[in-house]
Design a protein around this motif. Sequence first.
Motif, PDB file in Angstrom:
ATOM      1  N   SER A 237      18.341  16.903 -26.837  1.00 14.17           N
ATOM      2  CA  SER A 237      19.117  17.994 -26.164  1.00 14.17           C
ATOM      3  C   SER A 237      19.881  17.239 -25.010  1.00 14.17           C
ATOM      4  CB  SER A 237      18.109  18.831 -25.607  1.00 14.17           C
ATOM      5  OG  SER A 237      18.649  19.914 -25.132  1.00 14.17           O
ATOM      6  N   ALA A 238      19.162  16.504 -24.222  1.00 14.92           N
ATOM      7  CA  ALA A 238      19.808  15.922 -22.965  1.00 14.92           C
ATOM      8  C   ALA A 238      21.014  14.909 -23.339  1.00 14.92           C
ATOM      9  CB  ALA A 238      18.832  14.985 -22.397  1.00 14.92           C
TER      10      ALA A 238
ATOM     11  N   LEU B  52      23.151  11.477 -20.488  1.00 11.38           N
ATOM     12  CA  LEU B  52      22.902  10.384 -21.186  1.00 11.38           C
ATOM     13  C   LEU B  52      21.797   9.521 -20.567  1.00 11.38           C
ATOM     14  CD1 LEU B  52      23.984   8.157 -23.124  1.00 11.38           C
ATOM     15  CD2 LEU B  52      25.438   7.225 -21.249  1.00 11.38           C
ATOM     16  N   ARG B  53      21.814   9.531 -19.116  1.00 17.50           N
ATOM     17  CA  ARG B  53      20.581   8.883 -18.540  1.00 17.50           C
ATOM     18  C   ARG B  53      19.268   9.646 -18.995  1.00 17.50           C
ATOM     19  NH1 ARG B  53      25.259   7.617 -16.676  1.00 17.50           N
ATOM     20  NH2 ARG B  53      25.628   5.825 -15.693  1.00 17.50           N
ATOM     21  N   THR B  54      19.544  10.970 -18.799  1.00 13.97           N
ATOM     22  CA  THR B  54      18.112  11.713 -19.089  1.00 13.97           C
ATOM     23  C   THR B  54      17.501  11.315 -20.498  1.00 13.97           C
ATOM     24  OG1 THR B  54      18.882  13.659 -17.483  1.00 13.97           O
ATOM     25  CG2 THR B  54      17.168  14.177 -19.155  1.00 13.97           C
ATOM     26  N   ALA B  55      18.597  11.403 -21.501  1.00 11.15           N
ATOM     27  CA  ALA B  55      18.188  10.967 -22.527  1.00 11.15           C
ATOM     28  C   ALA B  55      17.231   9.619 -22.858  1.00 11.15           C
ATOM     29  CB  ALA B  55      19.228  10.788 -23.302  1.00 11.15           C
ATOM     30  N   GLY B  56      17.911   8.803 -22.004  1.00  7.83           N
ATOM     31  CA  GLY B  56      17.097   7.252 -21.937  1.00  7.83           C
ATOM     32  C   GLY B  56      15.606   7.752 -21.459  1.00  7.83           C
ATOM     33  N   PHE B  57      15.595   8.393 -20.480  1.00  8.56           N
ATOM     34  CA  PHE B  57      14.194   8.692 -19.922  1.00  8.56           C
ATOM     35  C   PHE B  57      13.431   9.292 -20.977  1.00  8.56           C
ATOM     36  CE2 PHE B  57      11.245  11.656 -18.321  1.00  8.56           C
ATOM     37  CZ  PHE B  57      10.831  11.088 -17.025  1.00  8.56           C
TER      38      PHE B  57
ATOM     39  N   ALA C  93      16.518   2.363  -9.283  1.00  8.46           N
ATOM     40  CA  ALA C  93      16.020   3.770  -9.676  1.00  8.46           C
ATOM     41  C   ALA C  93      15.980   4.003 -11.094  1.00  8.46           C
ATOM     42  CB  ALA C  93      17.178   4.625  -8.988  1.00  8.46           C
ATOM     43  N   GLY C  94      16.909   3.848 -11.878  1.00 11.93           N
ATOM     44  CA  GLY C  94      16.733   3.895 -13.311  1.00 11.93           C
ATOM     45  C   GLY C  94      15.810   3.106 -13.994  1.00 11.93           C
ATOM     46  N   VAL C  95      15.575   1.808 -13.741  1.00 10.31           N
ATOM     47  CA  VAL C  95      14.558   1.298 -14.500  1.00 10.31           C
ATOM     48  C   VAL C  95      13.083   1.663 -13.831  1.00 10.31           C
ATOM     49  CG1 VAL C  95      13.434  -0.834 -14.487  1.00 10.31           C
ATOM     50  CG2 VAL C  95      15.705  -0.918 -14.245  1.00 10.31           C
ATOM     51  N   SER C  96      12.946   2.115 -12.813  1.00  7.66           N
ATOM     52  CA  SER C  96      11.728   3.082 -12.371  1.00  7.66           C
ATOM     53  C   SER C  96      11.606   4.479 -13.205  1.00  7.66           C
ATOM     54  CB  SER C  96      11.501   3.410 -10.682  1.00  7.66           C
ATOM     55  OG  SER C  96      11.723   2.195 -10.145  1.00  7.66           O
ATOM     56  N   MET C  97      12.686   4.894 -13.257  1.00 11.51           N
ATOM     57  CA  MET C  97      12.714   6.268 -13.977  1.00 11.51           C
ATOM     58  C   MET C  97      12.170   6.082 -15.512  1.00 11.51           C
ATOM     59  SD  MET C  97      15.779   8.423 -12.343  1.00 11.51           S
ATOM     60  CE  MET C  97      15.779   9.251 -10.734  1.00 11.51           C
ATOM     61  N   VAL C  98      12.838   5.095 -16.214  1.00  9.13           N
ATOM     62  CA  VAL C  98      12.596   4.838 -17.473  1.00  9.13           C
ATOM     63  C   VAL C  98      10.809   4.185 -17.653  1.00  9.13           C
ATOM     64  CG1 VAL C  98      13.102   3.208 -19.405  1.00  9.13           C
ATOM     65  CG2 VAL C  98      14.701   4.218 -18.386  1.00  9.13           C
TER      66      VAL C  98
END
Length: 384
Positions: A142-143, A241-246, A294-299
């Motif tokens: 969905s994201a 796109l970034r939420t999809a990665g999460f 930030a991105g790495v921490s979220m993933v």
Amino acid sequence: MNARNLTLATLAFALTFWAWNLIGPLSSSYTDDLGLSPGQTSMLVATPVLVGSLGRIPAGVLADKFGGRLMFAIICFLSIIPTLLVGWSNSYGALILWGFFLGIAGTSFAVGVPFVNAWYEPSRRGFATGVFGAGMGGTALSALLTPRLVDHLGRAQTHVLMAAALAVMGVVMLMFSRNSPKWTPATEPALPRIRDALKLKATWQGALLYAVAFGGFVAFSTYLPTVLRNVYEFAQSDAGLRTAGFSIAGVLARPLGGILSDKIGPVNVLTTSFGGTAVMAVMLSFDPPQEFPAGVSMVLMAFFLGLGTGGVFALIAKLVDPAKVGTVTGLVGAAGGLGGYFPPLVMGLVYTSRGNYTIGYLLLALTAAAALAYTLKVGREIRT
């Protein structure tokens, strides 16, 4: 036969979860078009989560009575109407109303766990529930795809496409899925079954742990596009796109959590999950630069939360009689969904009052630390 039914259940779960999360990836466009405040946006995103959470209790009870095959089809068919009407709504009130009923799609989880559990022996149920749980990748789909489909087709047409997919999935489940020969319909009334499930210590243990693990995953999957826009000023498609990665990180970790639970025990998996989540939440509280760290921490946070979601139901599969798994799953799933309902509201309030999310992340870190302490206590009780 085992693999076919597990695959179909996972696909149905993924599709209904995509429908459940149709509003979150478009939150920034709703905010702009309707002039919503951060609090109103949070409420809009959280409303389907609430119904999808509480609705798991009756869904789990009905799955014990009528079986997963029929219940999956019913949920797909019932989700078609709110899916269409959310796509055709142009006011905040209408979106809240039909978003409420869109929560029906989120109840499919309580149907799938007992459905796949019945097909596998106890030593393989961590694997089965972990693979099925990967269907929560519907949030990633969905994201990633909803904003792009809206850009190319328009919002109403995108929702029509989703409604058609739900109709096809419902027919597929009726035609090609089967309940396990080992499954027998529950004959006692629903309320006594719920009462009996509430008397089980494993129900309360699973509910508390799942509220943190799955609740954290759902909260971030639905609200992360808003965070990325507010903090890092990403466009809607880039935030998606970034939420999809999460979401993908959490989805891949869930079956791993189930498999590892079969090998090293669910308590060890949950300990790793909550400890890692607490550390990542503290990292994010410092409002670090985008992408790295930030991105790495979220993933990594998504990965740890995903491990926990797999571990919780591996624990339940080992502690609960298969005949009661549907009812227990409904109660535990409701707790997990409720765990995902409140964080977006809290984050919206925090951002409105302070202009950042620091306090929200620190509250998450404290919650994960408390879940870690409770997991260690549960582990001692199980060993005793």
